[in-house]
Write a protein that holds these residues in place. Structure first.
Motif, PDB file in Angstrom:
ATOM      1  N   TYR A  99       9.386 -21.027  -5.445  1.00 24.97           N
ATOM      2  CA  TYR A  99       9.881 -22.327  -6.031  1.00 24.97           C
ATOM      3  C   TYR A  99       8.984 -22.968  -6.741  1.00 24.97           C
ATOM      4  CZ  TYR A  99      14.631 -21.165  -4.507  1.00 24.97           C
ATOM      5  OH  TYR A  99      15.533 -20.667  -3.968  1.00 24.97           O
ATOM      6  N   LEU A 100       7.626 -22.774  -6.042  1.00 19.93           N
ATOM      7  CA  LEU A 100       6.288 -23.629  -6.634  1.00 19.93           C
ATOM      8  C   LEU A 100       5.470 -22.884  -7.566  1.00 19.93           C
ATOM      9  CD1 LEU A 100       4.668 -26.423  -6.595  1.00 19.93           C
ATOM     10  CD2 LEU A 100       3.599 -25.679  -4.490  1.00 19.93           C
ATOM     11  N   LEU A 101       5.175 -21.385  -6.955  1.00 22.28           N
ATOM     12  CA  LEU A 101       4.323 -20.739  -7.459  1.00 22.28           C
ATOM     13  C   LEU A 101       5.100 -19.638  -8.668  1.00 22.28           C
ATOM     14  CD1 LEU A 101       1.650 -19.946  -4.542  1.00 22.28           C
ATOM     15  CD2 LEU A 101       1.712 -21.655  -6.626  1.00 22.28           C
ATOM     16  N   GLY A 102       6.316 -19.677  -8.682  1.00 24.00           N
ATOM     17  CA  GLY A 102       7.159 -18.766  -9.335  1.00 24.00           C
ATOM     18  C   GLY A 102       7.042 -17.364  -9.233  1.00 24.00           C
ATOM     19  N   ILE A 103       6.755 -16.900  -7.875  1.00 24.50           N
ATOM     20  CA  ILE A 103       6.843 -15.662  -7.627  1.00 24.50           C
ATOM     21  C   ILE A 103       7.979 -14.987  -7.318  1.00 24.50           C
ATOM     22  CG2 ILE A 103       5.864 -13.979  -5.782  1.00 24.50           C
ATOM     23  CD1 ILE A 103       3.443 -15.881  -5.585  1.00 24.50           C
ATOM     24  N   ASP A 104       8.283 -13.546  -7.602  1.00 24.64           N
ATOM     25  CA  ASP A 104       9.441 -12.795  -7.334  1.00 24.64           C
ATOM     26  C   ASP A 104       9.784 -12.874  -5.835  1.00 24.64           C
ATOM     27  OD1 ASP A 104      11.630 -10.579  -8.366  1.00 24.64           O
ATOM     28  OD2 ASP A 104      10.490  -9.796  -6.492  1.00 24.64           O
ATOM     29  N   PRO A 105      11.272 -13.236  -5.670  1.00 28.26           N
ATOM     30  CA  PRO A 105      11.335 -13.314  -4.060  1.00 28.26           C
ATOM     31  C   PRO A 105      11.212 -12.200  -3.314  1.00 28.26           C
ATOM     32  CG  PRO A 105      13.231 -14.142  -5.528  1.00 28.26           C
ATOM     33  CD  PRO A 105      12.041 -13.616  -6.459  1.00 28.26           C
ATOM     34  N   VAL A 106      11.508 -10.994  -3.844  1.00 23.79           N
ATOM     35  CA  VAL A 106      10.942  -9.552  -2.884  1.00 23.79           C
ATOM     36  C   VAL A 106       9.521  -9.704  -2.821  1.00 23.79           C
ATOM     37  CG1 VAL A 106      10.949  -7.206  -3.023  1.00 23.79           C
ATOM     38  CG2 VAL A 106      13.058  -8.433  -3.878  1.00 23.79           C
ATOM     39  N   LEU A 107       8.471  -9.670  -3.798  1.00 23.28           N
ATOM     40  CA  LEU A 107       7.260  -9.912  -3.355  1.00 23.28           C
ATOM     41  C   LEU A 107       6.607 -11.109  -2.643  1.00 23.28           C
ATOM     42  CD1 LEU A 107       4.592  -8.633  -4.471  1.00 23.28           C
ATOM     43  CD2 LEU A 107       4.548 -10.116  -6.487  1.00 23.28           C
ATOM     44  N   ALA A 108       7.544 -12.335  -2.790  1.00 18.58           N
ATOM     45  CA  ALA A 108       7.269 -13.316  -2.064  1.00 18.58           C
ATOM     46  C   ALA A 108       7.489 -13.272  -0.580  1.00 18.58           C
ATOM     47  CB  ALA A 108       8.211 -14.606  -2.460  1.00 18.58           C
ATOM     48  N   THR A 109       8.518 -12.638  -0.164  1.00 23.72           N
ATOM     49  CA  THR A 109       8.606 -12.039   1.156  1.00 23.72           C
ATOM     50  C   THR A 109       7.689 -11.273   1.768  1.00 23.72           C
ATOM     51  OG1 THR A 109      10.312 -10.215   0.596  1.00 23.72           O
ATOM     52  CG2 THR A 109      11.281 -12.350   1.062  1.00 23.72           C
ATOM     53  N   GLY A 110       7.114 -10.261   1.185  1.00 23.75           N
ATOM     54  CA  GLY A 110       6.075  -9.387   1.289  1.00 23.75           C
ATOM     55  C   GLY A 110       4.770 -10.357   1.633  1.00 23.75           C
ATOM     56  N   TYR A 111       4.286 -11.048   0.684  1.00 21.91           N
ATOM     57  CA  TYR A 111       3.443 -11.704   0.768  1.00 21.91           C
ATOM     58  C   TYR A 111       3.317 -12.996   1.790  1.00 21.91           C
ATOM     59  CZ  TYR A 111       1.271 -10.723  -3.905  1.00 21.91           C
ATOM     60  OH  TYR A 111       0.603 -10.340  -4.998  1.00 21.91           O
ATOM     61  N   SER A 112       4.459 -13.310   2.134  1.00 25.71           N
ATOM     62  CA  SER A 112       4.888 -14.105   3.276  1.00 25.71           C
ATOM     63  C   SER A 112       4.554 -13.592   4.573  1.00 25.71           C
ATOM     64  CB  SER A 112       6.241 -14.656   3.350  1.00 25.71           C
ATOM     65  OG  SER A 112       6.490 -15.521   4.583  1.00 25.71           O
ATOM     66  N   LEU A 113       4.918 -12.214   4.690  1.00 25.75           N
ATOM     67  CA  LEU A 113       4.443 -11.478   5.809  1.00 25.75           C
ATOM     68  C   LEU A 113       2.991 -11.248   6.169  1.00 25.75           C
ATOM     69  CD1 LEU A 113       7.013  -8.320   5.594  1.00 25.75           C
ATOM     70  CD2 LEU A 113       7.066 -10.316   7.240  1.00 25.75           C
ATOM     71  N   PHE A 114       2.217 -11.239   5.028  1.00 27.10           N
ATOM     72  CA  PHE A 114       0.814 -11.462   5.361  1.00 27.10           C
ATOM     73  C   PHE A 114       0.237 -12.600   5.961  1.00 27.10           C
ATOM     74  CE2 PHE A 114      -3.586 -11.635   3.715  1.00 27.10           C
ATOM     75  CZ  PHE A 114      -4.230 -10.371   4.401  1.00 27.10           C
ATOM     76  N   VAL A 115       0.590 -13.613   5.019  1.00 29.25           N
ATOM     77  CA  VAL A 115       0.255 -14.843   5.522  1.00 29.25           C
ATOM     78  C   VAL A 115       0.722 -15.243   6.983  1.00 29.25           C
ATOM     79  CG1 VAL A 115       0.301 -17.463   4.820  1.00 29.25           C
ATOM     80  CG2 VAL A 115       0.154 -15.671   3.085  1.00 29.25           C
ATOM     81  N   VAL A 116       1.769 -15.180   7.306  1.00 25.19           N
ATOM     82  CA  VAL A 116       2.347 -15.346   8.497  1.00 25.19           C
ATOM     83  C   VAL A 116       1.469 -14.392   9.754  1.00 25.19           C
ATOM     84  CG1 VAL A 116       4.258 -15.207  10.189  1.00 25.19           C
ATOM     85  CG2 VAL A 116       4.586 -16.144   7.832  1.00 25.19           C
ATOM     86  N   GLY A 117       1.374 -13.273   9.355  1.00 22.25           N
ATOM     87  CA  GLY A 117       0.673 -12.278  10.138  1.00 22.25           C
ATOM     88  C   GLY A 117      -0.794 -12.718  10.372  1.00 22.25           C
TER      89      GLY A 117
END
Length: 268
Positions: free
Chosen positions: A35-53
Motif C-alpha cells: 500500500y505504501l510502495l505499490g509492490i505487487d502482493p505476491v512479490l511483496a510476500t516474498g520480499y517480506s520473507l527476506f526482511v523478516v528472515g
C-alpha cells in the motif's frame, strides 16, 4: 522519492517494534510494500520473507549465544515448516490462477485473495497481542510438565509453514504458544526458539521466490538494513520502555490496519 523515503522510515519503525517487543512488527512489512510502495502482493510476500528472515536472524544469533534456543523443539517444528514454506513459495503460489472467481456477481483475483487472507492473519495477531494471556501461561507453568507431543508439534509446524509461505509473515504469534503448550518450553526459551524457527522458515521460503523471479536486490537489502538498524535501536530502547505495554498498543494498530485491508480488498 518521497514514497521511498517513507518506506525506509517504515522499515526502521518495523525494526524498532521488533526490537522492543520481540515480535509483531514484521506483520506490517507486507502492507508497507503493497500500500505504501505499490509492490505487487505476491512479490511483496516474498520480499517480506527476506526482511523478516534477516531481521529474525540477528535476534536468533543473540539467543544462540545465550543458550536460549531449544534445538530439539526447533528441529521437530522447523523441518516440516521449512518444507511447507519452500513448497508453498515454489509451487503453490505460482499454481494459483490470477483470477480465482469471475462471474457477473463476483471477481476474486489472486492478489485480492492473498491480501484478504493476510488481513485475517493480522486480526488474529492483533488479538494475540492485545489480550492478556499471562494468567493462562501462569496456570500452565504451575501444572506438572507432560511429555512433549512431537507428532502434533510437527503437524503444526507444517501448518505454520503453509501460512508463512502464503502471506510472508513470520508467524511468531502462532509459534510461541505452540512451543509453550506442546514443547513445554518456558516463555523466554519459547520466544528465543521461535525467532530461530522464523529465521529458518523465512529465509528458506524466500529461496522459493529467488529461484524463479527477478529480485531488486539493491532495494531489498537497503530496506532490510533499515529494519535491522531499527532492531538494534529497539533493543537499546527496551531498557527504558515497557515492551509489554507497547506490544498491546501496537496490537490495536495492527487491528485497525487489518480491518482497513479487509474492507479495502472486499470493496474493490
Amino acid at each position: 522519492m518521497l514514497i521511498s523515503i517513507l518506506g525506509f522510515i517504515a522499515a526502521l519503525i518495523i525494526g524498532i517494534v521488533l526490537g522492543l517487543t520481540g515480535g509483531g512488527g514484521s506483520i506490517l512489512t507486507v502492507p508497507v510494500f503493497v500500500y505504501l510502495l505499490g509492490i505487487d502482493p505476491v512479490l511483496a510476500t516474498g520480499y517480506s520473507l527476506f526482511v523478516v528472515g534477516i531481521s529474525s536472524a540477528f535476534g536468533a544469533i543473540k539467543n544462540l549465544q545465550k543458550g536460549l534456543v531449544n534445538f530439539g523443539a526447533s528441529l521437530v517444528f522447523a523441518v516440516p515448516a521449512v518444507i511447507a514454506v519452500f513448497s508453498t513459495r515454489k509451487f503453490i503460489i505460482s499454481a494459483i490462477p490470477n483470477v480465482i472467481i469471475k462471474n457477473q456477481h463476483m471477481l476474486v483475483t489472486k492478489d485480492a485473495a492473498i491480501m484478504v487472507f493476510f488481513a485475517i492473519l493480522m486480526l488474529a495477531a492483533s488479538f494475540s497481542m492485545i489480550l492478556n494471556n499471562k494468567r493462562l501461561v501462569a496456570r500452565k507453568m504451575l501444572t506438572q510438565p507432560k511429555k512433549t507431543n512431537y507428532l502434533t508439534l510437527g503437524a503444526l509446524g507444517l501448518f505454520t509453514g503453509l501460512v508463512t509461505g502464503l502471506v510472508g509473515a513470520g508467524g511468531g504469534f502462532i509459534i510461541v504458544p505452540i512451543l509453550i503448550f506442546l514443547a513445554k518450553l518456558p516463555i523466554k526459551k519459547a520466544a528465543a526458539t521461535s525467532l530461530f524457527i522464523i529465521a529458518l522458515n523465512s529465509l528458506i521460503g524466500f529461496l522459493g521466490d529467488a529461484l524463479q523471479i527477478e529480485i531488486d536486490w539493491m532495494f531489498l537489502l537497503s530496506f532490510s538494513a533499515f529494519a535491522v538498524l531499527g532492531i538494534l535501536l529497539g533493543i537499546s530502547f527496551s531498557k527504558f520502555i515497557d515492551g509489554a505495554k507497547l506490544k498491546k498498543g501496537f496490537g490495536f494498530l495492527v487491528l485497525i490496519m487489518g480491518i482497513y485491508i479487509f474492507y479495502k480488498e472486499m470493496m474493490m
